[in-house]
Design a protein around this motif. Structure first.
Motif, PDB file in Angstrom:
ATOM      1  N   GLU A  86     109.788  -4.637 -26.540  1.00  0.00           N
ATOM      2  CA  GLU A  86     109.957  -6.075 -26.248  1.00  0.00           C
ATOM      3  C   GLU A  86     110.895  -6.284 -25.071  1.00  0.00           C
ATOM      4  OE1 GLU A  86     111.454 -10.131 -28.540  1.00  0.00           O
ATOM      5  OE2 GLU A  86     110.972  -8.314 -29.686  1.00  0.00           O
ATOM      6  N   PHE A  87     111.908  -5.413 -24.936  1.00  0.00           N
ATOM      7  CA  PHE A  87     112.848  -5.525 -23.813  1.00  0.00           C
ATOM      8  C   PHE A  87     112.127  -5.291 -22.483  1.00  0.00           C
ATOM      9  CE2 PHE A  87     115.738  -3.396 -20.838  1.00  0.00           C
ATOM     10  CZ  PHE A  87     116.721  -4.368 -20.709  1.00  0.00           C
ATOM     11  N   LEU A  88     111.292  -4.241 -22.405  1.00  0.00           N
ATOM     12  CA  LEU A  88     110.566  -3.960 -21.169  1.00  0.00           C
ATOM     13  C   LEU A  88     109.557  -5.061 -20.850  1.00  0.00           C
ATOM     14  CD1 LEU A  88     109.955  -0.108 -21.554  1.00  0.00           C
ATOM     15  CD2 LEU A  88     111.625  -1.270 -20.090  1.00  0.00           C
ATOM     16  N   THR A  89     108.933  -5.596 -21.892  1.00  0.00           N
ATOM     17  CA  THR A  89     108.005  -6.721 -21.675  1.00  0.00           C
ATOM     18  C   THR A  89     108.738  -7.922 -21.086  1.00  0.00           C
ATOM     19  OG1 THR A  89     106.653  -5.960 -23.540  1.00  0.00           O
ATOM     20  CG2 THR A  89     106.329  -8.237 -22.783  1.00  0.00           C
ATOM     21  N   GLY A  90     109.941  -8.168 -21.606  1.00  0.00           N
ATOM     22  CA  GLY A  90     110.744  -9.271 -21.074  1.00  0.00           C
ATOM     23  C   GLY A  90     111.132  -9.056 -19.620  1.00  0.00           C
ATOM     24  N   ILE A  91     111.479  -7.819 -19.280  1.00  0.00           N
ATOM     25  CA  ILE A  91     111.833  -7.519 -17.889  1.00  0.00           C
ATOM     26  C   ILE A  91     110.626  -7.727 -16.976  1.00  0.00           C
ATOM     27  CG2 ILE A  91     112.509  -5.668 -16.313  1.00  0.00           C
ATOM     28  CD1 ILE A  91     114.824  -6.748 -17.906  1.00  0.00           C
ATOM     29  N   ALA A  92     109.442  -7.321 -17.445  1.00  0.00           N
ATOM     30  CA  ALA A  92     108.234  -7.507 -16.635  1.00  0.00           C
ATOM     31  C   ALA A  92     107.962  -8.998 -16.415  1.00  0.00           C
ATOM     32  CB  ALA A  92     107.047  -6.833 -17.325  1.00  0.00           C
ATOM     33  N   LYS A  93     108.102  -9.788 -17.496  1.00  0.00           N
ATOM     34  CA  LYS A  93     107.931 -11.232 -17.344  1.00  0.00           C
ATOM     35  C   LYS A  93     108.958 -11.810 -16.371  1.00  0.00           C
ATOM     36  CE  LYS A  93     105.927 -12.039 -21.922  1.00  0.00           C
ATOM     37  NZ  LYS A  93     106.114 -12.717 -23.244  1.00  0.00           N
ATOM     38  N   TRP A  94     110.198 -11.292 -16.466  1.00  0.00           N
ATOM     39  CA  TRP A  94     111.275 -11.767 -15.567  1.00  0.00           C
ATOM     40  C   TRP A  94     110.896 -11.527 -14.100  1.00  0.00           C
ATOM     41  CZ3 TRP A  94     116.264 -13.751 -16.751  1.00  0.00           C
ATOM     42  CH2 TRP A  94     117.134 -13.818 -15.673  1.00  0.00           C
ATOM     43  N   MET A  95     110.402 -10.323 -13.802  1.00  0.00           N
ATOM     44  CA  MET A  95     110.024 -10.026 -12.426  1.00  0.00           C
ATOM     45  C   MET A  95     108.816 -10.856 -11.990  1.00  0.00           C
ATOM     46  SD  MET A  95     112.307  -8.005 -11.506  1.00  0.00           S
ATOM     47  CE  MET A  95     111.610  -7.647  -9.899  1.00  0.00           C
ATOM     48  N   ALA A  96     107.905 -11.138 -12.939  1.00  0.00           N
ATOM     49  CA  ALA A  96     106.750 -11.960 -12.590  1.00  0.00           C
ATOM     50  C   ALA A  96     107.178 -13.383 -12.247  1.00  0.00           C
ATOM     51  CB  ALA A  96     105.751 -11.968 -13.749  1.00  0.00           C
ATOM     52  N   VAL A  97     108.163 -13.903 -12.982  1.00  0.00           N
ATOM     53  CA  VAL A  97     108.658 -15.258 -12.700  1.00  0.00           C
ATOM     54  C   VAL A  97     109.416 -15.291 -11.379  1.00  0.00           C
ATOM     55  CG1 VAL A  97     110.255 -17.046 -13.522  1.00  0.00           C
ATOM     56  CG2 VAL A  97     108.708 -15.919 -15.118  1.00  0.00           C
ATOM     57  N   ALA A  98     110.005 -14.169 -10.973  1.00  0.00           N
ATOM     58  CA  ALA A  98     110.819 -14.145  -9.747  1.00  0.00           C
ATOM     59  C   ALA A  98     109.989 -14.451  -8.508  1.00  0.00           C
ATOM     60  CB  ALA A  98     111.492 -12.777  -9.595  1.00  0.00           C
ATOM     61  N   VAL A  99     108.692 -14.089  -8.505  1.00  0.00           N
ATOM     62  CA  VAL A  99     107.855 -14.307  -7.315  1.00  0.00           C
ATOM     63  C   VAL A  99     107.690 -15.797  -7.010  1.00  0.00           C
ATOM     64  CG1 VAL A  99     105.588 -13.919  -6.305  1.00  0.00           C
ATOM     65  CG2 VAL A  99     106.688 -12.100  -7.629  1.00  0.00           C
TER      66      VAL A  99
END
Length: 783
Positions: free
Chosen positions: A162-175
């Motif tokens: 779940e932590f890695l999924t959250g990080i991936a979502k975080w980077m997706a929102v950064a764009v």
């Protein structure tokens, strides 16, 4: 042994006292905890009532604000009516400094209508796009806050997937977030540029039409530095307006969205308590805020005065250098600069105090209040009796909703706390930016007031309404309402466009100060009536030309004249614009206008040959050479270029104001002869007798308010002038003879007086001899 027993007894007593104190403290804590628990349970039972009370208080607060606004608008309408009544009676009440009042909103309404001309404009479209991006960024911030809570929650629960999924979502929102921020900065800059362009073009249309730029600096005293207002203040207003929209709209939207999210998670009550604290602190901050609007307006005024002193020195550099006046000018410039520096230092000192207070309230005090609001429900749920409360009080989990609907697990608690904390900090930051924007708004008020004042003065000057400070005799007359000349500067005559003649009918000639030089001037000039205008300095010659040229208003009577395209003015110091050599001859025409008239460069060369400047074309490198012609040409060459400009335009009338003072008489004769051969009627101001032969009428001022308009016979006038000079010389010689006679009489008197004194001395010596003789005779008779 007895000592040991005593120590044991003392220790036992101390232990009993300590146990008693511990029991009392523990009992006090239990009572406080029980009281707090009771308060929470009572609050839970009456939650609906409390919420309704809060809503009622909010409604009453809104009604009170509306009532204050209504009272303020009523008071401002009464004040406006009082000001209008005072203005009608001649008592003008000035408004000191920029303020956030009705005048500010009126100023902004006028300026916004200029910078955003309508809904179907590029500016409004950019504003809508900017607003859409602001809304999108706000919802991105809410998403990031929730995502932040999920990431921390997964970290606490040691859930790596779940932590890695959250990080991936975080980077997706950064764009989209970074793209949104860049687009917002771009649109803000473009809005500033468009605002400045629209406002500058609007001002230029007013400033550069109907000689408004001349009247603003010479007939009106309200604006001293129009160049600084147009070049600097408009730019600062446009930048401030574009920034204030972003800095005010985004925090307002953020605060609204974040408050809705917090109301769902923390409850309306906690949010209301935070807002009460914020309102109280904002009220205190507003009370302690310095008057930044007035300070900014004053700073811009001092900047303009400092800029004006330097531009004035550049304009009069030659005169100052000849007078060795650099020390005096240095004192003036230094004095203006020190005034500006002292004012800026004062603003900086006020900013230090205001910045400390603002940072403490916004960053720390509001942050602490938000953390307490986040933590209070969590700790309230741990109070004894709260969890096991009756169903009627089970709503405490909603009231103390920091735990949300996920129970009391550590992960959920952490997730909800982090999310709410992030929302509270973002909301606090939004309110902080709103507080910061208050200072920016009052600065915007300062810029808006100065730009609006410029527009108001331009409107007045464009309609012929001037405000001029009157001094000397003019000021004394203005205080006497019975004097006919008291209000002459506010009176207006008529201007009638004629076909080909110039006529003044009972026109008063008034100085810029308001002094009446000639009460009623009347004369009539037709084509071919070359008029020579003479008189002492300050009698009204140049004033009449300015009225004829349309620079000054007609203060009375009637002026009949052709259109301004048929009247050409040549001053003593010709104006040489920025451009090529060709531009100097055809000014104010451009190359396209020259081609439309069918004039070629060969024609221009023929014109220059008439004024004996044909060699300049080759010397300076051709017609397209661009130089600072003011420095490249001598004084005589400048006057010849001005005459060449006259021959190019070939108007019906030419106003010649000492325009040949720097050329020889031979060149002067060629230029005047050629002008008359072109059919140009000359209106000349000159003290040179050599020009009389080119005129057949004369307008002579006596310097005492009188004048004479008659035909001019140059030969007879020169003969009379020579006879007058001869008589004056003879009278001067007679005066010299009389003075010599008086000197001779004085010398004769002195000589007679000296002779008399000599005879008296001789008589005195004879008397002494006679007395001595008598004494000797007496002595002889005695023997």
């Amino acid at each position: 042994m007895a000592a040991i027993n005593g120590d044991l007894l003392v220790g036992a007593a101390a232990n009993r006292v300590q146990d008693a104190l511990y029991k009392h403290v523990h009992a006090f804590k239990r009572r406080q905890l029980a009281l707090l628990t009771k308060v929470v349970l009572v609050y839970a039972r009456h939650q609906k009532t409390v919420q309704r009370s809060i809503v009622a208080v909010i409604c009453l607060g809104i009604l009170e604000r509306l009532h204050k606004i209504f009272k303020l608008m009523t008071a401002e309408r009464k004040a406006a009516a009082t000001a209008a009544d005072a203005a009608s009676k001649g008592k003008v009440k000035t408004r000191v400094g920029a303020q956030l009042d009705k005048q500010f909103f009126d100023n902004m309404k006028r300026l916004v209508a200029i910078v955003i001309p309508g809904l179907a404009t590029r500016e409004f479209g950019m504003l809508l796009a900017h607003t859409a991006l602001l809304v999108f960024r706000t919802f991105l911030s809410v998403t990031v806050a929730a995502l932040d809570g999920q990431i921390v929650s997964s970290l606490v629960r040691l859930n790596g997937r779940e932590f890695l999924t959250g990080i991936a979502k975080w980077m997706a929102v950064a764009v989209p977030a970074t793209l949104t921020n860049s687009l917002l900065a771009y649109l803000q800059t473009m809005l500033s540029i468009r605002f400045r362009q629209n406002l500058t073009e609007h001002v230029h249309r007013k400033y550069l039409s109907n000689n408004t730029y001349y009247a603003l600096g010479n007939l009106d005293d309200r604006i001293k530095n129009a160049d600084q207002l147009i070049a600097v203040d408009i730019m600062k207003f446009s930048s401030s307006l574009a920034e204030i929209y972003s800095n005010l709209a985004k925090p307002t939207l953020d605060a609204f969205v974040y408050n809705i999210q917090l109301a769902k998670s923390l409850g309306v009550e906690s949010l209301f308590g935070i807002m009460v604290i914020i309102q109280m602190s904002m009220g205190m901050l507003r009370f302690l805020t310095p008057p930044f609007g007035q300070l900014v307006a004053q700073e811009q005024k001092l900047e303009g005065e400092f800029y004006f002193t330097h531009s004035r020195l550049i304009e009069h550099a030659e005169e100052v250098a000849l007078y060795r006046g650099h020390e005096a000018e240095k004192r003036t410039i230094t004095r203006r600069y020190l005034r500006l520096v002292r004012h800026i230092n004062r603003i900086f000192r006020l900013n230090v105090f205001y910045g400390m207070l603002e940072d403490f309230i916004v960053k720390y005090f509001w942050g602490a209040a938000g953390l307490v609001a986040c933590a209070a429900p969590v700790f309230a749920e741990r109070l004894p009796g709260v969890k096991g409360a009756a169903p009627t009080s089970s709503s405490i989990s909603d009231v103390a909703g920091a735990v949300g609907a996920g129970g009391s697990s550590l992960g959920n608690r952490t997730r909800d706390f982090i999310t709410n904390r992030r929302l509270l900090l973002s909301g606090s930051d939004a309110l902080g930016r709103m507080m910061y924007s208050y200072k920016e708004i009052v600065e915007l008020a300062g810029y808006a007031e100065r730009v609006t004042d410029l527009l108001a003065v331009l409107d007045d000057v464009g309609e012929g309404r001037y405000v001029k400070t009157r001094v000397g005799k003019s000021a004394e007359k203005s205080l006497n309402p019975d004097d006919e000349e008291a209000d002459i500067v506010n009176q207006r005559g008529k201007q009638v466009e004629s076909e080909d003649d110039v006529e003044f009918i009972d026109v008063p000639i008034v100085s810029p100060n308001g002094d009446v030089l000639v009460r009623k001037l009347s004369f009539h000039v037709k084509p071919g009536m070359h008029l020579l205008i003479v008189g002492p300095n300050g009698c009204g010659k140049s004033s009449m030309f300015r009225i004829l040229g349309g620079l000054w208003p007609v203060y009375g009577g009637t002026v009949r004249k052709p259109s301004m395209s048929q009247i050409f003015y040549i001053p003593q110091r010709p104006y040489l614009p920025i451009g090529s050599l060709r531009d100097q001859i055809i000014y104010p025409d451009c190359v396209a206008d020259m081609a439309a008239k069918g004039v070629t460069d060969d024609d221009l060369f023929d014109i220059l040959s008439v004024v004996q400047l044909g060699h300049v074309v080759e010397r300076e490198g051709g017609w397209d050479t661009v130089k600072l012609w003011r420095d490249a040409l001598s004084g005589g060459d400048k006057q010849r270029v001005a005459m060449a400009r006259l021959f190019y335009h070939r108007p019906r009338y030419a106003i010649m104001d000492e325009c040949t003072s720097a050329v020889s008489m031979d060149v002067e004769r060629i230029m005047y002869t050629h002008a008359t051969s072109l059919g140009i009627t000359l209106l000349t101001v000159s003290h040179r007798q050599s020009l009389w032969q080119y005129h057949n009428y004369i307008l002579q001022y006596d310097g005492q308010g009188g004048y004479m308009f008659s035909k001019l016979d140059p030969e007879r006038r020169i003969a009379l002038l020579e006879e007058k000079q001869q008589i004056e010389q003879e009278l001067a010689s007679i005066k010299e003879l009389e003075a010599r006679l008086h000197d001779l009489e004085m010398e004769r008197r002195i000589a007679l007086l000296e002779e008399k004194q000599q005879i008296e001395q001789e008589l005195a010596s004879i008397k002494e001899l006679e007395a001595r003789l008598h004494d000797l005779e007496m002595q002889v008779s005695a023997y």
